[in-house]
Design a protein around this motif. Structure first.
Motif, short mmCIF file in Angstrom:
data_model
loop_
_atom_site.label_atom_id
_atom_site.label_comp_id
_atom_site.label_asym_id
_atom_site.label_seq_id
_atom_site.Cartn_x
_atom_site.Cartn_y
_atom_site.Cartn_z
N UNK A 51 33.10 4.44 -9.43
CA UNK A 51 31.78 3.56 -9.49
C UNK A 51 31.89 2.61 -8.47
N UNK A 58 25.76 2.31 -2.15
CA UNK A 58 24.60 2.01 -2.35
C UNK A 58 24.04 0.86 -1.60
N UNK A 67 16.29 5.00 1.35
CA UNK A 67 15.73 4.89 0.13
C UNK A 67 16.42 5.99 -0.87
N UNK A 68 16.95 5.42 -1.98
CA UNK A 68 17.72 6.39 -2.95
C UNK A 68 16.68 7.10 -3.87
N UNK A 69 17.10 8.58 -4.01
CA UNK A 69 16.57 9.27 -4.81
C UNK A 69 17.29 10.38 -5.49
N UNK A 70 16.87 11.19 -6.25
CA UNK A 70 18.02 12.18 -6.98
C UNK A 70 17.41 13.25 -7.11
N UNK A 71 18.14 14.53 -6.34
CA UNK A 71 17.35 15.90 -6.31
C UNK A 71 18.51 16.71 -7.42
N UNK A 72 17.85 17.82 -7.75
CA UNK A 72 18.63 18.53 -8.78
C UNK A 72 19.71 19.38 -7.98
N UNK A 113 16.16 21.27 -0.12
CA UNK A 113 15.46 20.60 -1.12
C UNK A 113 14.75 19.53 -0.46
N UNK A 117 10.66 18.57 -0.06
CA UNK A 117 9.97 17.39 -0.49
C UNK A 117 9.13 16.80 0.64
N UNK A 129 9.43 6.28 10.46
CA UNK A 129 10.49 7.14 10.03
C UNK A 129 10.72 6.84 8.51
N UNK A 132 16.21 8.92 3.43
CA UNK A 132 16.45 9.21 1.88
C UNK A 132 17.85 9.59 1.66
N UNK A 136 25.19 12.36 -5.81
CA UNK A 136 24.90 13.65 -6.35
C UNK A 136 26.32 14.54 -6.43
#
Lengths: 577, 577
Positions: A51, A58, A67-72, A113, A117, A129, A132, A136
């Motif tokens: 962590x 991060x 920019x943080x995101x979260x994909x499956x 993925x 998006x 620009x 992302x 994960x």
């Protein structure tokens, strides 16, 4: 946290299947446990360190404007079929069907993925620009998972993707990620080099791998001790020192090629021994087949072909060795191949061959070679490429200094993708004039769980882990020698409270165990500072030990906070003054 | 963050397949996007809210003494076979094979994995109790994924497992998690109830579900408005008001059962109409088969059987309806079944039947029923159970008040597992005397991504989301009306800096868009406080709008920080004084 009830199952003995130091120490210190080959659980201490690495990643990614995101993790097969990778990826891609028989992949990477998006959500140049990222879990069914977290099948990755409207925009996004990676690995306390890597058939010139230097690394790095040049072996280039051949000057410098009998002499080694010459005087001829066409590859006898460079020279075409029948067809004989006298065969030469004098080649006839070959005279008009692995002794093309070799663990990779995915998946934007263009992509990966292992590979001694303060599960290990002793416990309680109130993370060893066991565990767990409450508790005196320097000294309880401030301000590497 | 380049793809229209408010708003506000049925990507805003929920969960779990760890999603099938769940779980468990043909499950839950770890690492009572938790992705191949994040196939869960040496220890661990859950859901701004739930065949009396009250909830909650009693429908009990039957007192109170012809009258409704009586005067007889044995279940005519309660009354045995052939065999006829005159049939009665007078039952003969049945006299010795769904109008068994019904979304579940997994997987500890005992387990789940949806379900209006300050992606939405206006931009820049320096998270709408679009988006995104820099920028006056109360007022730029402090100290629910 109090250690008595915490799940930190330290082991005295090294589990049998662990080969490398990081794997051994992560098992011994109770950081991880294996569930299945290449699949691990993180126990509380291991997760804390993981962590802390994530936090560093991060912070630096956010600071770089990503920019943080979260994909499956479950990807419908249609996406991978559209990009063409469903078939190409092979057994490393784990696949399954849902209850309705629909096919899914477990995400090995997320280009498909994210591109989908962006295709759906970004239509205008005004939104570009954008970069992302996500942290994960990735799945790759490695043929041979090993070295603990260094090569697993389920592992944690930070993957970022940049989307630009122009090549120069991509260059800027790439540069920004490149710099962020430098900051991330520096903050993680790693000794690393960013090395040039091969970008394969996808294109792009600025592709770099971030390599942590370690003997157990699976990658070879070539770097110049004098300038900034560094590349992995796939990509590295060098200058071969000219072969000072005294014999040739005396004898055959101007002689015509001469056929000599060399019975059953088919290898470079045999030939060099038979003729009493250096392999450096022989031209190695390798017959291959690419796109159904035969070709001959020439290298100096002491050099090895680099398959990736050769493939690049063939415009990305896959190649195989030419069969014996094929060799017959081009008018040659296996073991005696040479570039003179063949017809309808493309010849591709490595730069090591340039200017060779009085060289030996195969005569395309069983048991015969040609000597006294002058490359400039007898093989004029050859196309030269960089096809060989750089070897020890070559010189830096930038500064001329002799190159060094090292082993490295790849912890990061930055890559200019271009339009490979945006074209196949249809991600385009309209510019100021309404014209539609494919977005230009870059991708940027960090093996987060691999970083954890790499840190331990570089930060340990024979007693255990030596955590950099930035990622240590706890900053301070507070150790009470005798927990039955009321005075020791009282002082420990006081110190624990004042340290945690001051914001330090503390593991308090309050176990009823022999002091030796506790001291050994403290070294094994390897937090930056150990504070031992023992015999002098009544005098309010404790012992302080710095894990990295090994320095040991006494402090009064009242000095502890000020001391910790000084110690950790300098990254936990300072020693006691 | 500046909104211009941030990936927040708001939508004006509601996507067609979204049925519930939270799903619609999460799509419209650009929080999530669907990749495949029940599988979603979190875009930057959605992930921020999700991370805020995770932080709350972590803080409260840590405060309760639980230790965080992280287990893999790939589980070797051997573990699930050892627990017996490989076969029981059915198609909801996603399965795959690796390159060597070894079977794996994608973790739907982690009892098997955690129990195996504890089995290997904890041998002594000295290391107990311990509670371990993780926040991790779960996979369940729902037959019908729906409602966005409320019922997905890949979702985020917090799962915790407690290990104790005694039942009283488990009670304490359970109580501690129960209280932590209360704090978590309260901090998330949810209106919820902890309800008693059925523990099934596993045992344990204190099993609770945490239900967020919402009309679209898939679970029915029965609760008492006067006392603390609350249970889900599977478990809820109540007291039926006595049926005041004046007719029976006049006519048949002492009459013997009498056979009456009821041609083709086979349902309760038909019978009640044919005889002009209330369904409450009829005893419903349901013929079932369990363990190969026939049985008759009796309920008052207006009541419905609760299958879980019936299964519990049968000691956990699965049951099916008895076939017509089976009904013949016990000497009855379908549609005319009654409890009198059958042989070798077990009779199981719901408590609604107790003391019924002048009741009507089937006569076990086609086209005939028996009237004037006195339960105490004619059906003496019945075994009574609680077998029915509680119905509107029943009274609380604790305080007598009439019970209320509501719909709920299950967001958490605490469960006393006992030794089911520790026995099947061999997790035991040795006590002070060296005797080996299985550890006693509890498990505790929170649907983290479902909490996100539930928060929106309860916190929205017709214009968009109304985030509780604790989980809002950003605290403040700074909106510049005209970005071409230098004075507005200058003041906005100043305010943005002072707010972020003061530690507030700010999304700055710096887009070149019509003011109406920007105001609509701000309401849709729903951050607690909107600060608009517009016409009065030259006077250093901004407009402040509270999303929840709708209050709007002017502030000077210099007042903003102090105002935010007051506003957010009270959880973002205060209004301007």
């Amino acid at each position: 946290m109090r250690q008595q009830r915490m799940l930190i199952p330290t082991l005295r003995d090294v589990p049998g299947d662990a080969e490398v130091v990081s794997h051994k120490l992560m098992l011994r210190a109770g950081l991880i446990r294996q569930l299945s080959s290449g699949i691990y659980s993180y126990l509380p201490l291991g997760l804390k360190a993981l962590q802390h690495i994530q936090t560093i990643v991060r912070e630096e990614m956010d600071a770089a404007g990503a920019q943080e995101m979260l994909m499956p993790a479950l990807h419908p097969s249609e996406l991978w079929k559209a990009s063409g990778r469903w078939d190409v990826y092979g057994p490393e891609l784990m696949r399954l069907e849902d209850r309705h028989g629909r096919e899914f992949a477990l995400g090995a990477t997320h280009e498909e993925v994210i591109t989908t998006i962006v295709k759906d959500e970004i239509q205008s140049y005004k939104k570009l620009p954008v970069t992302l990222y996500q942290i994960q879990t990735k799945y790759r069914d490695e043929r041979r998972p090993r070295f603990g977290l260094l090569r697993g099948r389920e592992f944690l990755m930070k993957d970022a993707y940049s989307f630009d409207r122009s090549q120069s925009g991509l260059d800027e996004s790439y540069e920004s990620m490149y710099k962020a990676y430098h900051r991330i690995f520096t903050r993680c306390g790693l000794n690393f080099r960013a090395v040039e890597a091969d970008s394969g058939a996808i294109g792009g010139t600025d592709t770099h791998e971030f390599m942590v230097l370690a003997d157990i690394g699976e990658d070879t790095i070539v770097h110049c001790p004098s300038c900034q040049y560094a590349a992995n072996l796939e990509k590295a280039v060098g200058q071969l020192p000219a072969f000072a051949d005294t014999a040739s000057k005396q004898s055959g410098q101007h002689a015509e090629p001469q056929k000599v009998q060399t019975p059953q002499v088919t290898s470079i080694k045999q030939l060099s021994e038979f003729l009493h010459i250096s392999p450096k005087q022989i031209i190695k001829s390798i017959a291959i087949e690419a796109n159904g066409e035969p070709a001959i590859v020439l290298l100096r006898g002491d050099c090895e072909v680099n398959e990736i460079k050769l493939k690049n020279a063939l415009d990305g075409t896959e190649f195989t060795m030419l069969s014996e029948a094929g060799i017959q067809q081009i008018g040659s004989k296996a073991g005696f191949i040479g570039p003179i006298g063949l017809q309808n065969v493309k010849i591709i030469a490595d730069s090591s061959v340039i200017g060779m004098q009085d060289a030996v080649i195969g005569a395309n006839e069983v048991d015969y070679h040609l000597t006294h070959v002058q490359v400039e005279r007898d093989l004029a008009g050859l196309a030269y490429y960089d096809l060989r692995n750089v070897t020890e002794g070559e010189h830096c093309l930038t500064c001329g200094h002799e190159l060094s070799f090292a082993k490295g663990i790849e912890v990061g990779h930055v890559f200019k993708l271009g339009t490979k995915y945006s074209r196949s998946l249809g991600a385009s934007f309209s510019d100021e004039n309404g014209a539609s263009e494919p977005v230009i992509m870059g991708c940027y990966g960090i093996g987060v769980s691999r970083v954890l292992a790499a840190i331990i590979e570089q930060n340990h001694d024979e007693r255990g882990i030596i955590w950099p303060a930035s990622v240590a599960p706890f900053a301070v290990h507070l150790l009470t020698v005798h927990v039955q002793d009321e005075i020791q416990m009282e002082l420990s309680t006081e110190i624990y409270k004042s340290l945690t109130d001051a914001g330090y993370s503390v593991l308090w060893d309050d176990r009823e165990d022999r002091p030796g066991v506790k001291f050994n565990d403290a070294d094994l767990l390897g937090f930056p500072l150990r504070i031992t409450v023992g015999k002098k508790a009544a005098e309010h005196i404790v012992e302080c030990k710095e894990r990295r320097s090994g320095d040991q000294y006494e402090l009064t309880a009242e000095q502890i906070i000020a001391h910790c401030q000084t110690f950790f301000q300098t990254g936990g590497r300072s020693s006691h003054e």
